[in-house]
Design an enzyme around this catalytic site. Sequence first.
Site, PDB file in Angstrom:
ATOM      1  N   GLU A 132       0.810  -1.219   0.000  1.00 33.19           N
ATOM      2  CA  GLU A 132       0.000   0.000   0.000  1.00 33.19           C
ATOM      3  C   GLU A 132       0.848   1.277   0.000  1.00 33.19           C
ATOM      4  OE1 GLU A 132      -3.955  -1.377   2.321  1.00 33.19           O
ATOM      5  OE2 GLU A 132      -2.175  -1.249   3.571  1.00 33.19           O
TER       6      GLU A 132
HETATM    7  C1  ACM Z   1      -1.822  -5.519   3.952  1.00 34.24           C
HETATM    8  O1  ACM Z   1      -2.899  -6.001   4.350  1.00 34.24           O
HETATM    9  N1  ACM Z   1      -1.716  -4.218   3.721  1.00 34.24           N
HETATM   10  C2  ACM Z   1      -0.683  -6.355   3.692  1.00 34.24           C
END
Ligand code: ACM
Length: 536
Positions: free
Chosen positions: A348
């Site tokens: 992310e």
């Molecule tokens: C994640 O759930 N951002 C690895």
Amino acid sequence: MLPTEGAGRRGFGHPGSGLALVALLLVGTTGPAVPVHAAPETPLQHIVPAPVAATPRPGVAFTLSADTTIHTQPGSAPAQQVGEYLAGVLRPSTGYRLPVVPSGSSASGRRISLLLAGADARVGEEGYQLDVTRQGVLIRARTAAGLFAGVQTFRQILPAKVEAKTRQPGPWTVPGGQVLDYPRYAHRGAMLDVARHFFSVDEVKGYIDQIALYKVNRLHLHLTDDQGWRLEIKSWPNLTAHGGSTEVGGGTGGYYTQEQYKDLVAYAAARHITVIPEIDMPGHTNAALSSYPELNCDGVAPPLYTGIEVGFSSLCIDKDITYEFVDDVLREVAALTPGEYIHIGGDEAHATTDPDFDLFMDKVLPLVAKHGKTATGWHEFVKSGPPPSAVPQFWGTKTVAPDMVEAAARGSEIVLSPATKAYLDMKYDANTKLGLSWAGYTDVQDAYDWNPGAYVEGLPADAVRGVEAPLWSETITNSADLEFMAFPRLPAIAELGWSPWSTHDWDRFKVRLAAQAERWRVMDVNYYPSPQVPWA
Ligand code: ACM
């Protein structure tokens, strides 16, 4: 920078959206109940994860008594350590002395033997054979890890009250039989997010004990995130002094000193669990950026963050000090890590452009190697083309993942943590108070009923290194909450990691799972009594 709207994982649908709900509705409208299997006749049929083969010896049993001794492989300190671990489990509830002595010694009494000789070659590096006759219990393996796995099986065929911390009435009888057992996958992991909410050393040890019972062999600790930095780094002390001082919701947070962390790693190692430390970067770094203004491109430290948005922070890709920082952190983390892997996050990174992400990983991957470790990371990190030794951890919500297939073609092995199956922080259903639901609801059958070897389309079965069950802690603040989300789904994922696919059968699994509950009650494990499981 502002939190990204819609682009993060929290932007995936809304509670109740998607396939999970469709599945739930179908389950609710299928009419007549599925046939219920007859209750298992012997605890040998209750073992979780299901063993490769278990053969009862009808009419035969062994009963522990006050003169029972634990014999371990002569000359093997690791085997003796497993013997002491077993004695530590059995002594409080039985009240027996259970001396641990080298095998071949003349101690009288009936025996539990833990031997590193004579095991079937099929047991490999982590498997074991267990034999229960009238005369005693014999566990054979080729390694102490195998003996430890055999001890977990032995525990599970003893009466559940053996798990009590105070003396209980016997008899301590186990059924006669033979077990031959070894794991399907090398990586059988659990992940705990100690960044969103901090968990104390004792809380983490409690979870280590619980996952060890299910033959989990990796504990991935998510040590850093926007909301907190939880591991002392001596060369950058403000990471914990400031960056560890809060958590989601604004509590006081916390961190592990290096001494405490070493103690945790050793505690896990004594249970044949390797800790994989995660330093998440270049995103999920607000706690670090808030602790050191110079890590920010504009030189201004942002405030600490106690919310649950994702995707808004990034280390400054263009500054040399960023890589001095990462080098120092990785050096100190590597020195605390006996295991091969360091997890470098990479998920992310919505506040980092793709070219910047590549630049960052091109500099950071060699630093991991420089400190003698191999990189693992969330699946997004494959976009930077890491070496084949790097292990991507797949956390997607779809079964189509061409980047994983390509990484496997380049030689990488993949750890599977599909968010719709293996994320222990997803709510069980609409009524679950804890947890999130961006990947849908995940009741026990959803967690169990998938085949890691055939899950991602086009991913060869032999490219799967194993499975891991992450527990993110945005909504989880203590051990009772943690247990509620992990049990009974953690044992389901552990079984996918250990048991051969030929044993996979939901109708049988749910009966075996139900039999575990008595043990959890004795152990004070706050499990979720899912209506999918026929609890006794
Ligand atoms: C994640 O759930 N951002 C690895």
